[in-house]
Write a protein that holds these residues in place. Sequence first.
Motif, mmCIF file in Angstrom:
data_model
loop_
_atom_site.group_PDB
_atom_site.id
_atom_site.type_symbol
_atom_site.label_atom_id
_atom_site.label_comp_id
_atom_site.label_asym_id
_atom_site.label_seq_id
_atom_site.Cartn_x
_atom_site.Cartn_y
_atom_site.Cartn_z
ATOM 1 N N ILE A 235 -4.973 3.889 0.144
ATOM 2 C CA ILE A 235 -5.588 3.497 -1.129
ATOM 3 C C ILE A 235 -5.789 4.702 -2.045
ATOM 4 N N GLU A 236 -5.922 5.879 -1.444
ATOM 5 C CA GLU A 236 -6.138 7.108 -2.213
ATOM 6 C C GLU A 236 -4.929 7.474 -3.077
ATOM 7 N N PHE A 237 -3.736 7.060 -2.628
ATOM 8 C CA PHE A 237 -2.510 7.481 -3.301
ATOM 9 C C PHE A 237 -1.849 6.404 -4.154
ATOM 10 N N ILE A 238 -2.533 5.285 -4.381
ATOM 11 C CA ILE A 238 -1.957 4.260 -5.246
ATOM 12 C C ILE A 238 -2.803 4.140 -6.504
ATOM 13 N N GLU A 239 -2.211 3.577 -7.525
ATOM 14 C CA GLU A 239 -2.943 3.379 -8.777
ATOM 15 C C GLU A 239 -4.091 2.403 -8.554
ATOM 16 N N LYS A 240 -5.180 2.656 -9.240
ATOM 17 C CA LYS A 240 -6.319 1.738 -9.157
ATOM 18 C C LYS A 240 -5.895 0.405 -9.755
ATOM 19 N N ASN A 241 -6.229 -0.659 -9.037
ATOM 20 C CA ASN A 241 -5.835 -1.979 -9.521
ATOM 21 C C ASN A 241 -6.961 -2.977 -9.309
ATOM 22 N N THR A 242 -6.724 -4.206 -9.707
ATOM 23 C CA THR A 242 -7.763 -5.227 -9.632
ATOM 24 C C THR A 242 -7.488 -6.243 -8.528
ATOM 25 N N LYS A 243 -6.729 -5.851 -7.529
ATOM 26 C CA LYS A 243 -6.448 -6.779 -6.427
ATOM 27 C C LYS A 243 -7.710 -7.030 -5.616
ATOM 28 N N HIS A 244 -7.781 -8.221 -5.050
ATOM 29 C CA HIS A 244 -8.874 -8.550 -4.144
ATOM 30 C C HIS A 244 -8.713 -7.709 -2.878
ATOM 31 N N MET A 245 -9.753 -6.974 -2.502
ATOM 32 C CA MET A 245 -9.650 -6.071 -1.361
ATOM 33 C C MET A 245 -10.570 -6.527 -0.231
ATOM 34 N N GLU A 246 -9.962 -6.775 0.935
ATOM 35 C CA GLU A 246 -10.730 -7.034 2.146
ATOM 36 C C GLU A 246 -10.734 -5.756 2.958
ATOM 37 N N ARG A 247 -11.859 -5.471 3.576
ATOM 38 C CA ARG A 247 -11.978 -4.247 4.368
ATOM 39 C C ARG A 247 -12.134 -4.577 5.849
ATOM 40 N N VAL A 248 -11.534 -3.715 6.665
ATOM 41 C CA VAL A 248 -11.713 -3.774 8.114
ATOM 42 C C VAL A 248 -12.494 -2.520 8.477
ATOM 43 N N TYR A 249 -13.708 -2.698 8.992
ATOM 44 C CA TYR A 249 -14.556 -1.564 9.346
ATOM 45 C C TYR A 249 -14.296 -1.175 10.799
ATOM 46 N N LEU A 250 -13.918 0.096 11.001
ATOM 47 C CA LEU A 250 -13.612 0.599 12.347
ATOM 48 C C LEU A 250 -14.379 1.885 12.627
ATOM 49 N N GLU A 251 -14.814 2.032 13.875
ATOM 50 C CA GLU A 251 -15.401 3.296 14.312
ATOM 51 C C GLU A 251 -14.270 4.274 14.591
ATOM 52 N N SER A 252 -14.581 5.555 14.615
ATOM 53 C CA SER A 252 -13.539 6.581 14.722
ATOM 54 C C SER A 252 -12.710 6.461 16.000
ATOM 55 N N ASP A 253 -13.311 6.031 17.119
ATOM 56 C CA ASP A 253 -12.520 5.908 18.352
ATOM 57 C C ASP A 253 -11.504 4.778 18.276
ATOM 58 N N ALA A 254 -11.756 3.764 17.469
ATOM 59 C CA ALA A 254 -10.809 2.647 17.322
ATOM 60 C C ALA A 254 -9.600 3.035 16.477
ATOM 61 N N LEU A 255 -9.715 4.087 15.681
ATOM 62 C CA LEU A 255 -8.603 4.507 14.824
ATOM 63 C C LEU A 255 -7.398 4.974 15.635
ATOM 64 N N ARG A 256 -7.616 5.405 16.867
ATOM 65 C CA ARG A 256 -6.524 5.909 17.718
ATOM 66 C C ARG A 256 -5.776 4.797 18.458
ATOM 67 N N LYS A 257 -6.329 3.597 18.467
ATOM 68 C CA LYS A 257 -5.726 2.501 19.218
ATOM 69 C C LYS A 257 -4.557 1.899 18.455
#
Length: 101
Positions: free
Chosen positions: A10-32
């Motif tokens: 998301i940091e590298f794309i243009e800001k837009n008005t799309k509906h954004m859903e978030r998935v919240y993950l703890e740092s240990d889950a990022l490696r899975k």
Amino acid sequence: MILEKVLGNIEFIEKNTKHMERVYLESDALRKQILRVKTDQGNEIGIRLKENKELMDGDILYMDEKNMIVIQTIDDDILAIVPTSIGQMGGKGHVYLREVQ
């Protein structure tokens, strides 16, 4: 829905008005590579990455003309021990290792 790749960040794309859903993950889950999670909107999704890549905060897992699903990491609690001398460093390390085991 099973998502198999990261489409960008998301940091590298243009800001837009799309509906954004978030998935919240703890740092240990990022490696899975395989996860079953719910978005903040309650939609259940599966993540099965084909690449051997760690997820990062802001990674886009799904995007179409109107919607996107983005990873957001949950802040971790960190215990920082700052010794004032070499002797104290050895002592604190020894005590900490003994408590963990």
